[in-house]
Design a protein around this motif. Structure first.
Motif, PDB file in Angstrom:
ATOM      1  N   ASP A   1       0.698  -1.096   0.038  1.00 24.02           N
ATOM      2  CA  ASP A   1      -0.136  -0.042   0.010  1.00 24.02           C
ATOM      3  C   ASP A   1       0.902   1.272  -0.033  1.00 24.02           C
ATOM      4  O   ASP A   1       0.605   2.374  -0.749  1.00 24.02           O
ATOM      5  CB  ASP A   1      -0.892   0.144   1.288  1.00 24.02           C
TER       6      ASP A   1
ATOM      7  N   VAL B   1       1.178   4.160  -2.799  1.00 25.76           N
ATOM      8  CA  VAL B   1       0.944   5.451  -2.291  1.00 25.76           C
ATOM      9  C   VAL B   1       2.244   6.251  -2.999  1.00 25.76           C
ATOM     10  O   VAL B   1       1.993   7.488  -3.702  1.00 25.76           O
ATOM     11  CB  VAL B   1       0.605   5.889  -0.938  1.00 25.76           C
ATOM     12  N   ASP B   2       3.266   6.002  -2.543  1.00 24.80           N
ATOM     13  CA  ASP B   2       4.681   6.760  -2.909  1.00 24.80           C
ATOM     14  C   ASP B   2       4.999   6.885  -4.411  1.00 24.80           C
ATOM     15  O   ASP B   2       4.961   8.034  -4.953  1.00 24.80           O
ATOM     16  CB  ASP B   2       5.826   6.239  -2.451  1.00 24.80           C
TER      17      ASP B   2
ATOM     18  N   LYS C   1       2.396   9.184  -6.332  1.00 23.59           N
ATOM     19  CA  LYS C   1       2.619  10.591  -6.092  1.00 23.59           C
ATOM     20  C   LYS C   1       3.862  11.242  -6.412  1.00 23.59           C
ATOM     21  O   LYS C   1       3.645  12.476  -6.900  1.00 23.59           O
ATOM     22  CB  LYS C   1       2.678  10.402  -4.370  1.00 23.59           C
TER      23      LYS C   1
ATOM     24  N   SER D   1      -2.415  13.888  -6.607  1.00 22.64           N
ATOM     25  CA  SER D   1      -1.925  13.206  -5.843  1.00 22.64           C
ATOM     26  C   SER D   1      -2.820  12.498  -4.719  1.00 22.64           C
ATOM     27  O   SER D   1      -2.493  11.064  -4.824  1.00 22.64           O
ATOM     28  CB  SER D   1      -0.662  14.015  -4.955  1.00 22.64           C
ATOM     29  N   LYS D   2      -3.641  13.359  -4.040  1.00 22.33           N
ATOM     30  CA  LYS D   2      -4.491  12.712  -3.144  1.00 22.33           C
ATOM     31  C   LYS D   2      -5.605  11.889  -3.863  1.00 22.33           C
ATOM     32  O   LYS D   2      -5.760  10.645  -3.582  1.00 22.33           O
ATOM     33  CB  LYS D   2      -5.353  13.622  -2.479  1.00 22.33           C
TER      34      LYS D   2
ATOM     35  N   THR E   1      -4.024   8.484  -5.186  1.00 24.37           N
ATOM     36  CA  THR E   1      -3.611   7.391  -4.149  1.00 24.37           C
ATOM     37  C   THR E   1      -4.675   6.855  -3.214  1.00 24.37           C
ATOM     38  O   THR E   1      -4.691   5.719  -2.998  1.00 24.37           O
ATOM     39  CB  THR E   1      -2.432   8.156  -3.198  1.00 24.37           C
ATOM     40  N   ASP E   2      -5.754   7.842  -3.043  1.00 26.52           N
ATOM     41  CA  ASP E   2      -6.983   7.250  -2.443  1.00 26.52           C
ATOM     42  C   ASP E   2      -7.616   6.135  -3.373  1.00 26.52           C
ATOM     43  O   ASP E   2      -8.005   5.142  -2.690  1.00 26.52           O
ATOM     44  CB  ASP E   2      -7.896   8.484  -2.239  1.00 26.52           C
TER      45      ASP E   2
ATOM     46  N   SER F   1      -5.266   3.017  -3.050  1.00 27.16           N
ATOM     47  CA  SER F   1      -5.519   2.328  -1.552  1.00 27.16           C
ATOM     48  C   SER F   1      -6.794   1.699  -1.682  1.00 27.16           C
ATOM     49  O   SER F   1      -6.885   0.651  -0.808  1.00 27.16           O
ATOM     50  CB  SER F   1      -5.527   3.587  -0.642  1.00 27.16           C
TER      51      SER F   1
END
Length: 104
Positions: free
Chosen positions: A10, A14-15, A18, A76-77, A80-81, A84
């Motif tokens: 996870d 995310v990284d 981003k 980015s948010k 990644t959301d 996830s």
């Protein structure tokens, strides 16, 4: 062990996106970066790294791929959301499959 691997996976999910989005927005003048970011912004309905201000603060025009209703939704948010969410689904399937294997 499975949970630890999924938590680490996870974090990678995310990284990496981003960082790619941040580099793409910062290098938007580059043709490859433009194509990448335009695709992300159009597909996910987002704008810039954190908002349209990522462009305006650098005195750059806001790309057409940023729709006005998405000016405050940073990619980015949003990205990644969404990624996830898929990790949670994969974790559920893995745990379910593991439980079935143990019970057999």
């Amino acid at each position: 062990c499975i949970i630890l691997c999924l938590v680490m996976f996870d974090q990678v999910l995310v990284d990496l996106p981003k960082e790619a989005i941040e580099k793409g927005v910062d290098n938007y003048d580059n043709a490859e970066a433009t194509a990448f970011i335009d695709t992300i912004q159009s597909f996910f309905g987002c704008c810039g790294k954190t908002s349209s201000a990522d462009y305006t603060l650098k005195l750059k025009p806001i790309p057409e791929s940023c729709k006005m209703e998405n000016y405050l939704k940073g990619c980015s948010k949003v990205v990644t959301d969404k990624l996830s969410e898929y990790v949670i689904v994969v974790a559920g399937v893995a745990l379910g499959a593991g439980a079935i294997m143990v019970s057999c």
